[in-house]
Design an enzyme around this catalytic site. Sequence first.
Site, PDB file in Angstrom:
ATOM      1  N   GLY A   1      22.534 -24.641  25.055  1.00 21.77           N
ATOM      2  CA  GLY A   1      21.984 -23.396  25.572  1.00 21.77           C
ATOM      3  C   GLY A   1      21.767 -22.293  24.560  1.00 21.77           C
ATOM      4  CB  ILE A   2      22.291 -18.620  24.893  1.00 20.14           C
ATOM      5  CG1 ILE A   2      21.343 -18.375  26.068  1.00 20.14           C
ATOM      6  CG2 ILE A   2      22.317 -17.409  23.965  1.00 20.14           C
ATOM      7  CD1 ILE A   2      21.793 -17.286  27.022  1.00 20.14           C
TER       8      ILE A   2
ATOM      9  CG  ASP B   1      40.383 -24.325  25.461  1.00 16.93           C
ATOM     10  OD1 ASP B   1      39.773 -23.340  25.940  1.00 16.93           O
ATOM     11  OD2 ASP B   1      41.238 -24.961  26.103  1.00 16.93           O
TER      12      ASP B   1
ATOM     13  CE1 TYR C   1      28.021 -15.394  34.141  1.00 17.12           C
ATOM     14  CE2 TYR C   1      26.730 -13.678  35.222  1.00 17.12           C
ATOM     15  CZ  TYR C   1      26.964 -14.507  34.136  1.00 17.12           C
ATOM     16  OH  TYR C   1      26.145 -14.437  33.027  1.00 17.12           O
TER      17      TYR C   1
END
Length: 165
Positions: free
Chosen positions: A17-18, A60, A148
Amino acid sequence: MFSLKDKTALITGAASGIGAAMAERFAQAGAKVVIADRDLRGAEEVAAKIGPLASALALDVTSETACQEAGASIGTVDILVNNAGVGAVGTILQTSGEDMDRMYAVNVRGIFNVTKAFLPAMIARKSGNIISMASIGGVVGIRDRLAYCTTKFAVVGLTKSLALD
């Protein structure tokens, strides 16, 4: 095109992705790029696609210890991009406590952990840039995205407070 020659960038969540797109663009601008992601295989694939300016790191962001170890082992990072993030769909009635905890652990505590690991060296050098990705969901509420938006609002607040400090 801008130049990042002689700069090192670490980008979290860069196995796709980004984050992957940013890693490619930074490398095109001449930066050495560390593709950090909990998905080491994906990070290695992105690094291989980019070429010799890129390396992969299993990271992580929810682990404070792992972030501190990365900060100690990588060396100078000129640009830190806090891009790792997760999403969830749901209202408060549909969102479990576990969903909220997971979102907070990655989206907020992850930025805290990574920044805390790399910022001291930037301060000591009096040089460095930190980019923390939020979203429009960090400045306006979005229907059915309670967890979110809550975490992305926190990212905006964390980033503003960090800048002031």
